[in-house]
Design a protein around this motif. Structure first.
Motif, PDB file in Angstrom:
ATOM      1  N   LEU A 146       0.817  -1.209   0.000  1.00 45.54           N
ATOM      2  CA  LEU A 146       0.000   0.000   0.000  1.00 45.54           C
ATOM      3  C   LEU A 146       0.856   1.267   0.000  1.00 45.54           C
ATOM      4  O   LEU A 146       0.522   2.240  -0.689  1.00 45.54           O
ATOM      5  N   VAL A 147       1.944   1.276   0.750  1.00 49.20           N
ATOM      6  CA  VAL A 147       2.803   2.461   0.784  1.00 49.20           C
ATOM      7  C   VAL A 147       3.382   2.732  -0.598  1.00 49.20           C
ATOM      8  O   VAL A 147       3.429   3.879  -1.060  1.00 49.20           O
ATOM      9  N   GLN A 148       3.816   1.675  -1.274  1.00 51.82           N
ATOM     10  CA  GLN A 148       4.370   1.843  -2.616  1.00 51.82           C
ATOM     11  C   GLN A 148       3.319   2.357  -3.585  1.00 51.82           C
ATOM     12  O   GLN A 148       3.598   3.189  -4.454  1.00 51.82           O
ATOM     13  N   LEU A 149       2.091   1.880  -3.444  1.00 51.15           N
ATOM     14  CA  LEU A 149       1.006   2.362  -4.294  1.00 51.15           C
ATOM     15  C   LEU A 149       0.718   3.836  -4.027  1.00 51.15           C
ATOM     16  O   LEU A 149       0.431   4.609  -4.951  1.00 51.15           O
ATOM     17  N   LYS A 150       0.784   4.257  -2.755  1.00 47.05           N
ATOM     18  CA  LYS A 150       0.597   5.670  -2.430  1.00 47.05           C
ATOM     19  C   LYS A 150       1.674   6.531  -3.079  1.00 47.05           C
ATOM     20  O   LYS A 150       1.406   7.628  -3.566  1.00 47.05           O
ATOM     21  N   VAL A 151       2.903   6.020  -3.084  1.00 41.80           N
ATOM     22  CA  VAL A 151       4.001   6.749  -3.708  1.00 41.80           C
ATOM     23  C   VAL A 151       3.761   6.887  -5.201  1.00 41.80           C
ATOM     24  O   VAL A 151       3.917   7.978  -5.781  1.00 41.80           O
ATOM     25  N   LEU A 152       3.382   5.804  -5.863  1.00 43.25           N
ATOM     26  CA  LEU A 152       3.123   5.849  -7.301  1.00 43.25           C
ATOM     27  C   LEU A 152       1.981   6.812  -7.610  1.00 43.25           C
ATOM     28  O   LEU A 152       2.057   7.590  -8.576  1.00 43.25           O
ATOM     29  N   ALA A 153       0.918   6.772  -6.826  1.00 45.62           N
ATOM     30  CA  ALA A 153      -0.212   7.671  -7.056  1.00 45.62           C
ATOM     31  C   ALA A 153       0.216   9.132  -6.907  1.00 45.62           C
ATOM     32  O   ALA A 153      -0.217  10.003  -7.679  1.00 45.62           O
ATOM     33  N   ALA A 154       1.065   9.418  -5.923  1.00 43.99           N
ATOM     34  CA  ALA A 154       1.540  10.793  -5.723  1.00 43.99           C
ATOM     35  C   ALA A 154       2.418  11.247  -6.888  1.00 43.99           C
ATOM     36  O   ALA A 154       2.314  12.387  -7.349  1.00 43.99           O
ATOM     37  N   VAL A 155       3.290  10.369  -7.365  1.00 48.72           N
ATOM     38  CA  VAL A 155       4.143  10.706  -8.517  1.00 48.72           C
ATOM     39  C   VAL A 155       3.275  10.969  -9.743  1.00 48.72           C
ATOM     40  O   VAL A 155       3.522  11.901 -10.512  1.00 48.72           O
ATOM     41  N   ALA A 156       2.226  10.159  -9.925  1.00 46.37           N
ATOM     42  CA  ALA A 156       1.326  10.363 -11.062  1.00 46.37           C
ATOM     43  C   ALA A 156       0.606  11.704 -10.960  1.00 46.37           C
ATOM     44  O   ALA A 156       0.418  12.405 -11.964  1.00 46.37           O
ATOM     45  N   ARG A 157       0.180  12.085  -9.755  1.00 46.71           N
ATOM     46  CA  ARG A 157      -0.524  13.357  -9.568  1.00 46.71           C
ATOM     47  C   ARG A 157       0.351  14.552  -9.894  1.00 46.71           C
ATOM     48  O   ARG A 157      -0.083  15.521 -10.493  1.00 46.71           O
ATOM     49  N   HIS A 158       1.608  14.459  -9.463  1.00 45.10           N
ATOM     50  CA  HIS A 158       2.500  15.622  -9.576  1.00 45.10           C
ATOM     51  C   HIS A 158       3.436  15.563 -10.776  1.00 45.10           C
ATOM     52  O   HIS A 158       3.980  16.592 -11.178  1.00 45.10           O
ATOM     53  N   VAL A 198      11.365   8.010  -1.968  1.00 43.74           N
ATOM     54  CA  VAL A 198      10.358   7.848  -3.019  1.00 43.74           C
ATOM     55  C   VAL A 198      10.902   6.972  -4.140  1.00 43.74           C
ATOM     56  O   VAL A 198      10.231   6.047  -4.618  1.00 43.74           O
ATOM     57  N   SER A 199      12.139   7.242  -4.570  1.00 46.58           N
ATOM     58  CA  SER A 199      12.755   6.441  -5.633  1.00 46.58           C
ATOM     59  C   SER A 199      12.899   4.984  -5.207  1.00 46.58           C
ATOM     60  O   SER A 199      12.699   4.059  -6.013  1.00 46.58           O
ATOM     61  N   HIS A 200      13.223   4.774  -3.936  1.00 46.44           N
ATOM     62  CA  HIS A 200      13.366   3.410  -3.420  1.00 46.44           C
ATOM     63  C   HIS A 200      12.028   2.667  -3.488  1.00 46.44           C
ATOM     64  O   HIS A 200      11.966   1.512  -3.923  1.00 46.44           O
ATOM     65  N   HIS A 201      10.948   3.334  -3.084  1.00 46.51           N
ATOM     66  CA  HIS A 201       9.630   2.689  -3.124  1.00 46.51           C
ATOM     67  C   HIS A 201       9.222   2.361  -4.558  1.00 46.51           C
ATOM     68  O   HIS A 201       8.637   1.307  -4.820  1.00 46.51           O
ATOM     69  N   LEU A 202       9.533   3.256  -5.493  1.00 50.06           N
ATOM     70  CA  LEU A 202       9.210   2.991  -6.895  1.00 50.06           C
ATOM     71  C   LEU A 202       9.989   1.783  -7.418  1.00 50.06           C
ATOM     72  O   LEU A 202       9.437   0.932  -8.132  1.00 50.06           O
ATOM     73  N   ARG A 262      11.143  -0.728  -5.642  1.00 50.14           N
ATOM     74  CA  ARG A 262      10.583  -1.932  -5.027  1.00 50.14           C
ATOM     75  C   ARG A 262       9.270  -2.337  -5.703  1.00 50.14           C
ATOM     76  O   ARG A 262       8.985  -3.518  -5.871  1.00 50.14           O
ATOM     77  N   LEU A 263       8.473  -1.340  -6.079  1.00 56.47           N
ATOM     78  CA  LEU A 263       7.208  -1.639  -6.747  1.00 56.47           C
ATOM     79  C   LEU A 263       7.454  -2.235  -8.125  1.00 56.47           C
ATOM     80  O   LEU A 263       6.749  -3.168  -8.550  1.00 56.47           O
ATOM     81  N   GLU A 264       8.455  -1.719  -8.839  1.00 58.99           N
ATOM     82  CA  GLU A 264       8.801  -2.299 -10.137  1.00 58.99           C
ATOM     83  C   GLU A 264       9.280  -3.735  -9.990  1.00 58.99           C
ATOM     84  O   GLU A 264       8.924  -4.615 -10.787  1.00 58.99           O
ATOM     85  N   ALA A 265      10.056  -3.986  -8.949  1.00 60.55           N
ATOM     86  CA  ALA A 265      10.536  -5.352  -8.724  1.00 60.55           C
ATOM     87  C   ALA A 265       9.383  -6.288  -8.405  1.00 60.55           C
ATOM     88  O   ALA A 265       9.353  -7.440  -8.836  1.00 60.55           O
TER      89      ALA A 265
END
Length: 294
Positions: free
Chosen positions: A4-16, A33-37, A39-42
């Motif tokens: 969920l945290v990674q999804l929140k990060v992706l959603a924020a990057v998409a918004r901004h 933020v880059s780290h979460h992205l 991890r989500l890609e992995a």
């Protein structure tokens, strides 16, 4: 597995459309933020973002997941709000990690305030130094950590969010009234935990010397007894002296020296209602007039 945290990060990057702006909104560092992205890609096995000049943009896969992420995050936030409204803080448990000086001064009053406002909310307390308290927070073993650091030290990063609670003046503890740090360039010093040692060293550095630390002890009662016995001098914050003042010592406030106390939480905002209630109670307790402090 999606996080969920990674999804929140992706959603924020998409918004901004920007890692920098997403980090600012989420109160994260840009590397976090880059780290979460990454991890989500992995986790998904898909390339979600790509660099374009000095910025980034989402790939088609990233845009697809970002739309779903915004929907998922929105539903979770709505469910959290609905549940909080339903429960109304009538039941539950909130966990606090803090060091002895705040546990013996600020926290008892905050606990009384919290219990009066939310009698069904149980407060659990762990006596921990700041580094250990933050580790508990990161592991999910605590909901709030009360931490301190000297005024000019950098703030914690990597997902921690800090609310300033109070400024606590630092005192020289010796056997002489109206003493000065500069008088003890060649004296033995008594230090506490790692963060206390850093604080002590910084104070002495402003007076042009490095303290010779002969003794190490974390117990404010024992430290004051050692000073009274002539085994050295030390520095202690006002809250520690408010909690206990030993016989045979004198305390002198050091001009310009203070530690800052923060209530720390971990993860993305907003805080759960119980966490927010505890932090508010802590801030109210810390606002007690300084005239009652040493």
């Amino acid at each position: 597995m999606l996080n969920l945290v990674q999804l929140k990060v992706l959603a924020a990057v998409a918004r901004h459309g920007s890692v920098t702006e997403a980090a600012r909104e989420l109160h994260y560092s840009q590397p976090s933020v880059s780290h979460h992205l990454s991890r989500l890609e992995a986790a998904t096995g898909a390339k979600l973002v790509q660099r374009v000049g000095r910025g980034i943009r989402l790939t088609p896969e990233g845009e697809l997941l970002a739309r779903r992420a915004a929907e998922i995050v929105g539903r979770v936030d709505a469910a959290t709000g609905e549940l909080a409204a339903q429960v109304g803080l009538r039941t539950g448990r909130i966990r606090l990690a803090a060091n002895a000086s705040v546990l013996s001064t600020i926290v008892p009053k905050a606990a009384r305030t919290l219990a009066a406002a939310h009698p069904g909310l149980a407060l659990g307390i762990a006596d921990r130094h700041p580094v250990e308290a933050l580790q508990m927070l990161r592991r999910g073993d605590a909901d709030v950590a009360l931490v301190f650091r000297h005024a000019h030290a950098p703030l914690e990063d990597d997902g921690f969010r800090l609310v300033h609670v109070a400024d606590d003046p630092i005192h020289l503890v010796s056997r002489h009234p109206d003493d000065k740090v500069a008088h003890h360039r060649d004296s033995p010093w008594i230090s506490g935990c790692e963060r206390c040692r850093s604080e002590l060293t910084a104070v002495c550095a402003t007076h042009g010397f490095t303290p010779r630390i002969d003794s190490v002890c974390d117990d404010m009662v024992v430290v004051q007894a050692l000073v009274a016995a002539g085994l050295g001098v030390t520095t202690l914050p006002g809250l520690a002296l408010r909690a206990h003042r030993g016989e045979g010592i004198h305390t002198t406030e050091i001009p310009g020296a203070e530690r800052r106390i923060y209530a720390a939480t971990y993860g993305t905002p907003p805080d759960p209602p119980a966490t927010a209630a505890l932090i508010e109670a802590i801030r109210e307790a810390a606002a007690e007039p300084k005239r009652r402090w040493p």
